[in-house]
Design a protein around this motif. Structure first.
Motif, PDB file in Angstrom:
ATOM      1  N   GLY A   1     -19.676  50.031   2.718  1.00  0.00           N
ATOM      2  CA  GLY A   1     -19.172  49.712   1.393  1.00  0.00           C
ATOM      3  C   GLY A   1     -19.195  48.221   1.112  1.00  0.00           C
ATOM      4  N   SER A   2     -18.633  47.858  -0.041  1.00  0.00           N
ATOM      5  CA  SER A   2     -18.646  46.462  -0.496  1.00  0.00           C
ATOM      6  C   SER A   2     -17.260  46.037  -0.970  1.00  0.00           C
ATOM      7  N   LEU A   3     -17.032  44.754  -0.865  1.00  0.00           N
ATOM      8  CA  LEU A   3     -15.831  44.130  -1.425  1.00  0.00           C
ATOM      9  C   LEU A   3     -16.213  42.757  -1.953  1.00  0.00           C
ATOM     10  N   ARG A   4     -15.467  42.297  -2.944  1.00  0.00           N
ATOM     11  CA  ARG A   4     -15.671  40.957  -3.460  1.00  0.00           C
ATOM     12  C   ARG A   4     -14.355  40.205  -3.371  1.00  0.00           C
TER      13      ARG A   4
ATOM     14  N   ARG B   1     -25.932  39.893   4.347  1.00  0.00           N
ATOM     15  CA  ARG B   1     -24.964  40.879   3.841  1.00  0.00           C
ATOM     16  C   ARG B   1     -23.911  40.251   2.930  1.00  0.00           C
ATOM     17  N   PHE B   2     -23.527  39.012   3.209  1.00  0.00           N
ATOM     18  CA  PHE B   2     -22.507  38.315   2.433  1.00  0.00           C
ATOM     19  C   PHE B   2     -23.160  37.237   1.573  1.00  0.00           C
ATOM     20  N   THR B   3     -22.576  37.007   0.393  1.00  0.00           N
ATOM     21  CA  THR B   3     -23.061  35.954  -0.490  1.00  0.00           C
ATOM     22  C   THR B   3     -21.881  35.173  -1.037  1.00  0.00           C
ATOM     23  N   ILE B   4     -21.935  33.860  -0.879  1.00  0.00           N
ATOM     24  CA  ILE B   4     -20.899  33.002  -1.439  1.00  0.00           C
ATOM     25  C   ILE B   4     -21.380  32.461  -2.781  1.00  0.00           C
TER      26      ILE B   4
ATOM     27  N   MET C   1     -19.272  40.812  -0.267  1.00  0.00           N
ATOM     28  CA  MET C   1     -19.515  41.378   1.061  1.00  0.00           C
ATOM     29  C   MET C   1     -20.113  42.772   0.896  1.00  0.00           C
ATOM     30  N   ASN C   2     -21.340  42.925   1.311  1.00  0.00           N
ATOM     31  CA  ASN C   2     -22.039  44.212   1.224  1.00  0.00           C
ATOM     32  C   ASN C   2     -22.316  44.766   2.613  1.00  0.00           C
ATOM     33  N   ASN C   3     -22.580  46.052   2.649  1.00  0.00           N
ATOM     34  CA  ASN C   3     -22.905  46.723   3.910  1.00  0.00           C
ATOM     35  C   ASN C   3     -21.878  46.361   4.990  1.00  0.00           C
ATOM     36  N   LEU C   4     -20.626  46.530   4.651  1.00  0.00           N
ATOM     37  CA  LEU C   4     -19.559  46.132   5.566  1.00  0.00           C
ATOM     38  C   LEU C   4     -19.552  46.981   6.826  1.00  0.00           C
TER      39      LEU C   4
ATOM     40  N   VAL D   1      -8.981  42.415   5.095  1.00  0.00           N
ATOM     41  CA  VAL D   1     -10.090  43.341   4.878  1.00  0.00           C
ATOM     42  C   VAL D   1     -10.122  44.303   6.059  1.00  0.00           C
ATOM     43  N   THR D   2     -10.108  45.591   5.755  1.00  0.00           N
ATOM     44  CA  THR D   2     -10.181  46.609   6.804  1.00  0.00           C
ATOM     45  C   THR D   2     -11.361  47.527   6.510  1.00  0.00           C
ATOM     46  N   VAL D   3     -12.254  47.633   7.476  1.00  0.00           N
ATOM     47  CA  VAL D   3     -13.446  48.477   7.317  1.00  0.00           C
ATOM     48  C   VAL D   3     -13.329  49.636   8.295  1.00  0.00           C
ATOM     49  N   SER D   4     -13.276  50.843   7.756  1.00  0.00           N
ATOM     50  CA  SER D   4     -13.150  52.019   8.609  1.00  0.00           C
ATOM     51  C   SER D   4     -14.528  52.582   8.945  1.00  0.00           C
ATOM     52  N   SER D   5     -14.624  53.149  10.134  1.00  0.00           N
ATOM     53  CA  SER D   5     -15.924  53.687  10.567  1.00  0.00           C
ATOM     54  C   SER D   5     -16.083  55.146  10.150  1.00  0.00           C
TER      55      SER D   5
END
Length: 123
Positions: free
Chosen positions: A16-19, A66-69, A82-85, A119-123
């Motif tokens: 997933g993604s987050l900004r 994957r990340f872009t500032i 943040m993409n493809n977390l 930020v929490t990324v679940s598998s």
């Protein structure tokens, strides 16, 4: 005084993604650089993305591609897309802004930290 505040963290599934957003306010002449750090559980804080005043960017190997500032036109808002977390991206993300302050003819470049966003990324 300069104040920095992050927002946009949350829980997301792997892939997933987050900004994330970083807002800076206060008295300063200009922003020298905007920086995003990642603090994973039981690990040292790591610089993952930075943008200098002229727009140059740099990324850690762990987030490259994957990340872009980015930042808005005022420069007072910085973002981390943040993409493809991945689960290893889990942690607290901190924003650090370096500014130029000119007082009584003397220039300094202090850095200011925000309090971080989880930020929490679940598998």
């Amino acid at each position: 005084q300069v104040h920095v505040a992050e927002s946009g963290g949350g829980l997301v599934q792997a892939g997933g993604s987050l900004r994330l957003s970083c807002a800076v306010s206060g008295r300063f002449s200009e922003i020298h650089s905007s920086n995003w750090y990642h603090k994973a559980p039981e690990k040292e804080r790591e610089l993952v993305a930075m943008m200098t005043r002229d727009g140059s960017t740099k990324y850690s190997d762990s987030v490259k591609g994957r990340f872009t500032i980015s930042r808005d036109n005022t420069g007072n808002l910085a973002f981390l897309q943040m993409n493809n977390l991945k689960p290893e991206d889990t942690g607290v993300y901190f924003c650090r802004i370096e500014v130029l302050i000119i007082e009584q003819g003397r220039a300094t470049w202090p850095g200011y930290w925000g309090q971080g966003t989880q930020v929490t990324v679940s598998s």
